[in-house]
Design a protein around this motif. Structure first.
Motif, short mmCIF file in Angstrom:
data_model
loop_
_atom_site.label_atom_id
_atom_site.label_comp_id
_atom_site.label_asym_id
_atom_site.label_seq_id
_atom_site.Cartn_x
_atom_site.Cartn_y
_atom_site.Cartn_z
N TRP A 142 67.59 15.19 62.40
CA TRP A 142 67.83 15.52 63.81
C TRP A 142 66.54 15.54 64.60
CZ3 TRP A 142 72.34 14.61 65.58
CH2 TRP A 142 73.47 14.79 64.77
N VAL A 143 65.45 15.92 63.95
CA VAL A 143 64.15 15.85 64.62
C VAL A 143 63.81 14.40 64.92
CG1 VAL A 143 61.67 16.25 64.37
CG2 VAL A 143 63.29 17.97 63.58
N LEU A 144 64.05 13.53 63.94
CA LEU A 144 63.82 12.09 64.17
C LEU A 144 64.69 11.57 65.31
CD1 LEU A 144 63.51 10.49 60.60
CD2 LEU A 144 61.74 10.72 62.33
N PHE A 145 65.93 12.02 65.35
CA PHE A 145 66.85 11.58 66.40
C PHE A 145 66.31 11.94 67.78
CE2 PHE A 145 70.58 12.54 69.12
CZ PHE A 145 71.08 11.26 69.23
N ILE A 146 65.84 13.18 67.94
CA ILE A 146 65.30 13.63 69.22
C ILE A 146 64.07 12.80 69.59
CG2 ILE A 146 64.18 15.56 70.41
CD1 ILE A 146 65.99 17.42 68.73
N ILE A 147 63.20 12.56 68.62
CA ILE A 147 61.99 11.78 68.88
C ILE A 147 62.35 10.36 69.30
CG2 ILE A 147 59.93 10.76 67.83
CD1 ILE A 147 59.71 13.30 66.12
N PHE A 148 63.36 9.78 68.65
CA PHE A 148 63.76 8.41 68.98
C PHE A 148 64.42 8.33 70.35
CE2 PHE A 148 62.55 7.06 64.87
CZ PHE A 148 62.47 5.68 64.92
N ILE A 149 65.10 9.38 70.78
CA ILE A 149 65.64 9.40 72.14
C ILE A 149 64.49 9.40 73.15
CG2 ILE A 149 66.83 10.85 73.83
CD1 ILE A 149 68.81 11.62 71.74
N LEU A 150 63.42 10.12 72.84
CA LEU A 150 62.26 10.15 73.73
C LEU A 150 61.54 8.81 73.78
CD1 LEU A 150 60.70 13.61 72.74
CD2 LEU A 150 61.98 13.07 74.81
N GLY A 151 61.61 8.06 72.68
CA GLY A 151 60.87 6.80 72.59
C GLY A 151 61.54 5.68 73.37
N PRO A 152 60.81 5.00 74.24
CA PRO A 152 61.40 3.93 75.06
C PRO A 152 61.34 2.57 74.38
CG PRO A 152 59.13 4.26 75.72
CD PRO A 152 59.40 5.25 74.60
N CYS A 153 62.20 1.67 74.84
CA CYS A 153 62.08 0.24 74.52
C CYS A 153 61.28 -0.37 75.67
CB CYS A 153 63.45 -0.42 74.39
SG CYS A 153 64.51 0.31 73.13
N GLU A 154 59.98 -0.44 75.52
CA GLU A 154 59.08 -0.73 76.63
C GLU A 154 59.41 -2.01 77.39
OE1 GLU A 154 58.20 -0.12 73.56
OE2 GLU A 154 56.70 1.46 73.42
N VAL A 155 59.84 -3.03 76.67
CA VAL A 155 60.05 -4.33 77.32
C VAL A 155 61.41 -4.45 77.99
CG1 VAL A 155 58.48 -5.52 75.75
CG2 VAL A 155 60.92 -5.36 75.17
N LEU A 156 62.34 -3.57 77.67
CA LEU A 156 63.72 -3.75 78.09
C LEU A 156 63.89 -3.73 79.61
CD1 LEU A 156 66.73 -4.01 77.49
CD2 LEU A 156 66.82 -1.54 77.14
N ILE A 157 63.39 -2.70 80.26
CA ILE A 157 63.64 -2.56 81.70
C ILE A 157 62.89 -3.61 82.53
CG2 ILE A 157 63.39 -1.02 83.69
CD1 ILE A 157 63.92 1.33 81.80
#
Length: 214
Positions: free
Chosen positions: A126-141
């Motif tokens: 769940w810690v990993l899940f929260i961190i991954f939510i914070l992490g962006p897909c930089e090129v997407l937008i």
């Protein structure tokens, strides 16, 4: 389907694959945690999928909201850069804490303190899940969503789906290949340090984002 739309879809798939492969944080933490906690392949792939979905959806939602309210692209890029820093430091902090916990876990094993061994086992994914939510897909937008939005709503949805699906498949594929590859490597002498090693791997993954920009 126009040639421009085909190129945009191909770009979405290519960037989804490349940005995942070049970012070790997309797969190494799951492999490390899987080995340390003796997860099954199915459980490891499941958590990779869950965290990857949160990772992609967070950027998609920010992009969609930004496009809907007419936000300038530069503002969204700044938001994504800020989130990138949060994710990097999240991995660094979590990896360091987990490595220290792993050392304490090993000491408690030697002393026979079984209560110590069960602490924190449920919280890690769940810690990993929260961190991954914070992490962006930089090129997407900036590279995909905004150009697609100028074409049509259908193009925007299509490139987001293609990028997201490619990212998830690449993450799960990389994790699957590495887990099976490690089965042919003898790690028995290091098993007692597995939690500490997992923490160091997660720490280094965060450091790679912060220092190398991966």
């Amino acid at each position: 389907m126009t040639a421009e739309f085909q190129i945009l879809l191909l770009t979405a798939a290519s960037l989804g694959f490349v940005h995942t492969i070049l970012g070790p944080d997309h797969y190494l933490p799951f492999v490390a945690i899987s080995k340390a906690r003796d997860w099954s392949v199915g459980k490891t792939i499941w958590w990779t999928f869950i965290c990857g979905t949160g990772h992609v959806l967070s950027s998609v939602i920010i992009g969609l909201v930004g496009i809907a309210i007419g936000s300038q692209l530069e503002k969204l890029v700044l938001i994504e850069e800020f989130r990138d820093g949060l994710a990097a430091w999240g991995l660094i902090a979590f990896g360091l804490i987990y490595a220290l916990w792993g050392m304490r876990y090993w000491v408690s094993n030697k002393s026979g303190d079984l209560k110590q061994n069960n602490q924190g086992k449920k919280i890690t994914p769940w810690v990993l899940f929260i961190i991954f939510i914070l992490g962006p897909c930089e090129v997407l937008i900036p590279v995909l969503m905004y150009p697609a939005a100028n074409a049509s709503t259908g193009a925007l949805i299509s490139v987001s789906l293609v990028f997201g699906i490619t990212t998830l498949l690449t993450m799960m594929g990389a994790v699957f290949i590495m887990i099976y590859g490690l089965r042919y490597v003898s790690l028995k002498p290091l098993e007692k340090y597995s939690h500490t090693i997992a923490g160091i791997v997660i720490f280094m993954s965060g450091l790679a984002i912060e220092v190398l920009g991966l």
